[in-house]
Design a protein around this motif. Structure first.
Motif, PDB file in Angstrom:
ATOM      1  N   VAL A   7       1.648  18.540 -19.352  1.00  0.00           N
ATOM      2  CA  VAL A   7       1.514  17.249 -20.243  1.00  0.00           C
ATOM      3  C   VAL A   7       0.172  16.743 -19.861  1.00  0.00           C
ATOM      4  O   VAL A   7      -0.318  16.285 -18.733  1.00  0.00           O
ATOM      5  CB  VAL A   7       2.593  16.336 -20.224  1.00  0.00           C
ATOM      6  CG1 VAL A   7       2.453  15.107 -21.069  1.00  0.00           C
ATOM      7  CG2 VAL A   7       3.888  17.116 -20.473  1.00  0.00           C
ATOM      8  N   ASP A   8      -0.743  16.292 -20.886  1.00  0.00           N
ATOM      9  CA  ASP A   8      -1.954  15.481 -20.729  1.00  0.00           C
ATOM     10  C   ASP A   8      -1.514  13.979 -20.896  1.00  0.00           C
ATOM     11  O   ASP A   8      -1.397  13.549 -21.969  1.00  0.00           O
ATOM     12  CB  ASP A   8      -2.929  15.680 -21.962  1.00  0.00           C
ATOM     13  CG  ASP A   8      -4.203  14.993 -21.820  1.00  0.00           C
ATOM     14  OD1 ASP A   8      -4.268  14.240 -20.860  1.00  0.00           O
ATOM     15  OD2 ASP A   8      -5.092  15.393 -22.433  1.00  0.00           O
TER      16      ASP A   8
ATOM     17  N   ASN B 176      -5.676  26.582 -25.803  1.00  0.00           N
ATOM     18  CA  ASN B 176      -5.981  25.521 -26.637  1.00  0.00           C
ATOM     19  C   ASN B 176      -5.103  24.341 -26.275  1.00  0.00           C
ATOM     20  O   ASN B 176      -3.944  24.654 -25.467  1.00  0.00           O
ATOM     21  CB  ASN B 176      -6.276  25.660 -27.788  1.00  0.00           C
ATOM     22  CG  ASN B 176      -7.658  26.556 -28.255  1.00  0.00           C
ATOM     23  OD1 ASN B 176      -8.176  26.682 -27.273  1.00  0.00           O
ATOM     24  ND2 ASN B 176      -7.620  26.744 -29.593  1.00  0.00           N
ATOM     25  N   ALA B 177      -5.299  22.989 -26.578  1.00  0.00           N
ATOM     26  CA  ALA B 177      -4.453  22.204 -26.415  1.00  0.00           C
ATOM     27  C   ALA B 177      -3.569  21.934 -27.866  1.00  0.00           C
ATOM     28  O   ALA B 177      -4.034  22.360 -28.728  1.00  0.00           O
ATOM     29  CB  ALA B 177      -5.063  20.751 -25.935  1.00  0.00           C
ATOM     30  N   ALA B 178      -2.237  21.453 -27.678  1.00  0.00           N
ATOM     31  CA  ALA B 178      -1.624  21.371 -28.722  1.00  0.00           C
ATOM     32  C   ALA B 178      -0.892  19.828 -28.500  1.00  0.00           C
ATOM     33  O   ALA B 178      -0.489  19.362 -27.660  1.00  0.00           O
ATOM     34  CB  ALA B 178      -0.331  22.282 -28.964  1.00  0.00           C
ATOM     35  N   THR B 179      -0.932  19.126 -29.801  1.00  0.00           N
ATOM     36  CA  THR B 179      -0.591  17.702 -29.832  1.00  0.00           C
ATOM     37  C   THR B 179       0.554  17.901 -30.790  1.00  0.00           C
ATOM     38  O   THR B 179       0.563  18.311 -32.119  1.00  0.00           O
ATOM     39  CB  THR B 179      -1.703  16.906 -30.326  1.00  0.00           C
ATOM     40  OG1 THR B 179      -2.674  16.902 -29.557  1.00  0.00           O
ATOM     41  CG2 THR B 179      -1.006  15.322 -30.516  1.00  0.00           C
ATOM     42  N   LEU B 180       1.897  17.460 -30.375  1.00  0.00           N
ATOM     43  CA  LEU B 180       3.097  17.275 -31.140  1.00  0.00           C
ATOM     44  C   LEU B 180       3.421  15.891 -31.170  1.00  0.00           C
ATOM     45  O   LEU B 180       3.316  15.070 -30.318  1.00  0.00           O
ATOM     46  CB  LEU B 180       4.163  17.855 -30.134  1.00  0.00           C
ATOM     47  CG  LEU B 180       4.291  19.452 -29.789  1.00  0.00           C
ATOM     48  CD1 LEU B 180       3.134  19.680 -28.904  1.00  0.00           C
ATOM     49  CD2 LEU B 180       5.484  19.912 -29.530  1.00  0.00           C
TER      50      LEU B 180
ATOM     51  N   SER C 222       3.455  10.638 -29.716  1.00  0.00           N
ATOM     52  CA  SER C 222       2.943  11.947 -29.511  1.00  0.00           C
ATOM     53  C   SER C 222       2.770  12.422 -28.004  1.00  0.00           C
ATOM     54  O   SER C 222       2.994  11.509 -27.192  1.00  0.00           O
ATOM     55  CB  SER C 222       1.684  12.123 -30.091  1.00  0.00           C
ATOM     56  OG  SER C 222       0.713  11.232 -29.467  1.00  0.00           O
ATOM     57  N   VAL C 223       2.869  13.628 -27.827  1.00  0.00           N
ATOM     58  CA  VAL C 223       2.735  14.343 -26.538  1.00  0.00           C
ATOM     59  C   VAL C 223       1.746  15.342 -26.729  1.00  0.00           C
ATOM     60  O   VAL C 223       1.843  16.110 -27.733  1.00  0.00           O
ATOM     61  CB  VAL C 223       3.941  14.517 -26.040  1.00  0.00           C
ATOM     62  CG1 VAL C 223       4.678  15.653 -26.722  1.00  0.00           C
ATOM     63  CG2 VAL C 223       3.885  15.227 -24.471  1.00  0.00           C
ATOM     64  N   THR C 224       0.532  15.686 -25.735  1.00  0.00           N
ATOM     65  CA  THR C 224      -0.128  16.681 -25.697  1.00  0.00           C
ATOM     66  C   THR C 224      -0.033  17.471 -24.738  1.00  0.00           C
ATOM     67  O   THR C 224       0.197  17.146 -23.414  1.00  0.00           O
ATOM     68  CB  THR C 224      -1.632  16.073 -25.678  1.00  0.00           C
ATOM     69  OG1 THR C 224      -1.769  15.113 -26.785  1.00  0.00           O
ATOM     70  CG2 THR C 224      -2.659  17.313 -25.728  1.00  0.00           C
ATOM     71  N   LEU C 225      -0.072  18.907 -24.997  1.00  0.00           N
ATOM     72  CA  LEU C 225      -0.008  19.849 -24.043  1.00  0.00           C
ATOM     73  C   LEU C 225      -1.194  20.647 -23.760  1.00  0.00           C
ATOM     74  O   LEU C 225      -1.745  20.826 -24.931  1.00  0.00           O
ATOM     75  CB  LEU C 225       1.222  21.038 -24.442  1.00  0.00           C
ATOM     76  CG  LEU C 225       2.273  20.431 -24.969  1.00  0.00           C
ATOM     77  CD1 LEU C 225       3.558  21.507 -25.326  1.00  0.00           C
ATOM     78  CD2 LEU C 225       3.105  19.529 -23.705  1.00  0.00           C
TER      79      LEU C 225
END
Length: 328
Positions: free
Chosen positions: A112-113, A64-68, A121-124
């Protein structure tokens, strides 16, 4: 010479004023007053960056994707940069004054997306188990002070079991004096799953008469066994309520991995108040219904065997006598 306080832009600042009769020092005092005003105007920017907070998912499913995200308050200061680290390696940077504000640095396993990444924020994309670890967000304000603050948080990447949990029981009906055992299993996962037992919605706790064991190793099946002995606390109440209220129980094992995975399997077990069963003589090949003519009961396990033994002794005696006569 006197020192007087005056308000400058809503704040009280120090201004030096020469006394009458000292005009030669007027320029010097004005320079000092101007310096004091400049310093007082710069002091708020020393506290411009505040309330830095980091938000990282505690657990995310593999693939899945993860947003930090990183939240902060710069007050009147300008943002210079936001940097993200995995461990000690920087993998994303945002610098608004640059023509291309986003920068991505190669770090093994991190994808990174950019379309879903910005100053906060940064989305992986497609996270793997290797991305379990500590993440840091570092925020810096712009000139003249470049104040910097950093926060960190931990993220766990979870690999789910491929199959649903399964349960096996050694009895479908149990009596008040019966032992009972059930086993619940679930396939490999990361981290290993946790298994909890319930009877009629009540959690079963480990006691001398309610034994619970669990074996869980990374990369292998996790299983838990429940053994219940006669007069255990969890069953006493159910048997005491029979037969009017309770004729069966619902046994359930719940499989969980942190807060992102919950599955269960259940089975209904009957309760019986019948007395302990005894083995019928007929099942042993004995004819307990016959009686002799003289009215004595037919204890075939004894009398039948005795009659057979007497006949056999008579035949054996005759055979020995015949053999002895032949030798003579």
């Amino acid at each position: 010479m006197g020192i007087h306080g005056v308000k400058v832009k809503g704040r009280r600042s120090c201004v030096l004023r020469p006394r009458q009769g000292l005009p030669a020092l007027h320029a010097v005092f004005n320079m000092l007053a101007l310096s004091c005003i400049i310093i007082s105007n710069l002091l708020p920017s020393a506290h411009g960056l505040k309330d830095l907070k980091i938000f990282v998912p505690e657990a995310v499913i593999m693939g899945n994707a993860a947003t930090l995200s990183c939240q902060y308050d710069l007050e009147k200061a300008a943002l210079y940069s936001v940097r993200w680290y995995f461990g000690q390696e920087e993998f994303y940077r945002y610098v608004p004054r640059e023509a291309t504000p986003t920068f991505v640095f190669p770090v093994a396993g991190i994808n990174v997306d950019l379309t879903n990444s910005d100053a906060t924020s940064v989305t992986l994309k497609g996270v793997t188990r290797d991305l379990t670890g500590s993440y840091q967000c570092e925020v810096s304000e712009d000139a003249p002070l470049f104040h910097t603050d950093i926060r960190s948080a931990y993220m766990q990447v979870i690999e789910l079991p491929k199959d649903d949990p399964a349960m096996q029981v050694d009895k479908k009906v149990i009596g008040v004096n019966d032992n009972f055992k059930a086993v619940c299993t679930v396939g490999p996962s990361y981290p290993p799953a946790n298994i909890t037992w319930y009877i009629n919605g009540r959690k079963v706790y480990k006691t001398p008469l309610q034994r619970i064991t669990q074996d869980a190793f990374e990369g292998s099946t996790t299983y838990s066994s429940l053994e219940i002995y006669p007069h255990s606390q969890v069953l006493q109440g159910f048997f005491q309520a029979m037969p009017k209220y309770q004729t069966s129980i619902l046994l359930l094992c719940e499989v969980s991995i942190l807060h992102v995975f919950h599955k269960n399997v259940q089975q209904r077990i009957g309760l019986s108040m019948a007395p302990p069963t005894t083995i019928s003589p007929n099942l042993l090949g004995l004819e307990g219904s016959k009686r002799y003519v003289n009215g004595d009961p037919d204890n075939s396990a004894l009398t039948g065997a005795a009659q057979c033994s007497c006949s056999a002794i008579g035949v054996l005696t005759l055979a020995v006598a015949t053999l002895a006569a032949a030798q003579l």
